[in-house]
Enzyme design. Sequence first.
Site, PDB file in Angstrom:
ATOM      1  N   GLU A  69       0.843  -1.190   0.000  1.00  0.00           N
ATOM      2  CA  GLU A  69       0.000   0.000   0.000  1.00  0.00           C
ATOM      3  C   GLU A  69       0.882   1.245   0.000  1.00  0.00           C
ATOM      4  OE1 GLU A  69      -3.758   0.869   2.521  1.00  0.00           O
ATOM      5  OE2 GLU A  69      -2.131   1.976   3.490  1.00  0.00           O
ATOM      6  N   GLY A 160     -14.986   4.271   3.571  1.00  0.00           N
ATOM      7  CA  GLY A 160     -14.153   5.410   3.928  1.00  0.00           C
ATOM      8  C   GLY A 160     -14.445   5.929   5.318  1.00  0.00           C
ATOM      9  N   HIS A 210     -14.491  -4.666  13.978  1.00  0.00           N
ATOM     10  CA  HIS A 210     -14.459  -3.238  13.667  1.00  0.00           C
ATOM     11  C   HIS A 210     -15.114  -2.451  14.800  1.00  0.00           C
ATOM     12  CE1 HIS A 210     -15.490   0.577  11.710  1.00  0.00           C
ATOM     13  NE2 HIS A 210     -14.479   0.303  10.901  1.00  0.00           N
ATOM     14  N   LYS A 226     -20.794  -7.769   0.561  1.00  0.00           N
ATOM     15  CA  LYS A 226     -19.877  -7.200  -0.437  1.00  0.00           C
ATOM     16  C   LYS A 226     -19.482  -8.238  -1.478  1.00  0.00           C
ATOM     17  CE  LYS A 226     -17.179  -5.414   2.845  1.00  0.00           C
ATOM     18  NZ  LYS A 226     -16.149  -4.603   3.566  1.00  0.00           N
TER      19      LYS A 226
END
Length: 371
Positions: A69, A160, A210, A226
Amino acid sequence: MPPISLVSPPAAAPPTGRAATAPSATGTRPVRPSRDPVGQRSPSAATLPDPTEHLPAPSPRRRPALSYELFPARTGSSFERLQQTVAQLEHTAPDYVSVTSRTGYQNFARVLELTDHVLEHTRLRPLVHLTSVGARREHLVAAIEALLDRGVRGILALRGDVPEGHVPEDDEFPFARYLVELIREVERDRSALLAGGRLAIGVAAYPVRHPESPTRQHDVEVLVSKARSGADFAITQVFFDPADYCDLVTRARRAGVEIPLVPGFIPATDPKRLHRLAELSGVHAPRELLHALECAADDAERRRIGTRFTVDLIRGVLDAGAPGLHLYTFNRHAEALDVLDALDLDRWSTAGTPDPGTPDPAATPHQGDPR
């Protein structure tokens, strides 16, 4: 721990959009001799040219997937340093590099700057992050089309970071699964540009719960949605225990998720960065590791300690069957290369030709819910 069965990414969706290689000679039918109208045999198959003789020989082994990344630069001088980092990472022949973007696309020009550099000056394949929070449909479509026009064939679809006071449920695309569906819609509209190929779409996955999720099972249910929306693979948030990754894979497979789950790692050499990671993501490094890093005599010893811990962590998940690794570099190539040198990925190479569909790809490791 017994190896975990992981499904390879679809060969039809490499980040480059390239077509599959031609079949080998052993996979073609023999040419039978035929007769012309006067009964004479045509030349035998042995005298015909072999259409595969100029193809490269298949690689006898396939290395686990490798990716990095990168952050877009903020200034011209930092972009020069970033180009040097890209050049150093390119020597390791990664499958792709992911390019992050900020929520709201405040830095999208910088995202395109780095993406253009990767496409024009390297042999690397970019996987570009797109976020949906706060974005309108026309802006997202314009961003997707701008990437396709440049030759990007891999996108990481993320919700995001949610700005303070913002209610994502009020957005047109409140979660990443809707962004995945939009990308597939644009893909269908641009099928001629893609020459019948397919984009590779990645999403995020969470070995550690999360902060916004009530349970770890809820994280799996989000991942299921997803995958059903059209994602090809997932890259995980960082974690510090191989058991967390293995448990995610087990629960995801039981729920019907078949896409590859690529583990994400941070070179654990900087205690300040690890503390900041815990604040933003809720993922805490082991106390013993933090204590060892903080008590190290100098930077060199700190780097050795962190590299050793990271390598042991990666070995644990590769031994369990992980398809590869994604390294969050923070635009610092030295620590990432230390990890690669000590790891020796060839230990986990498998027989067969390289799989062009091995993407993978990345959730931003330090903040936000890329759902």
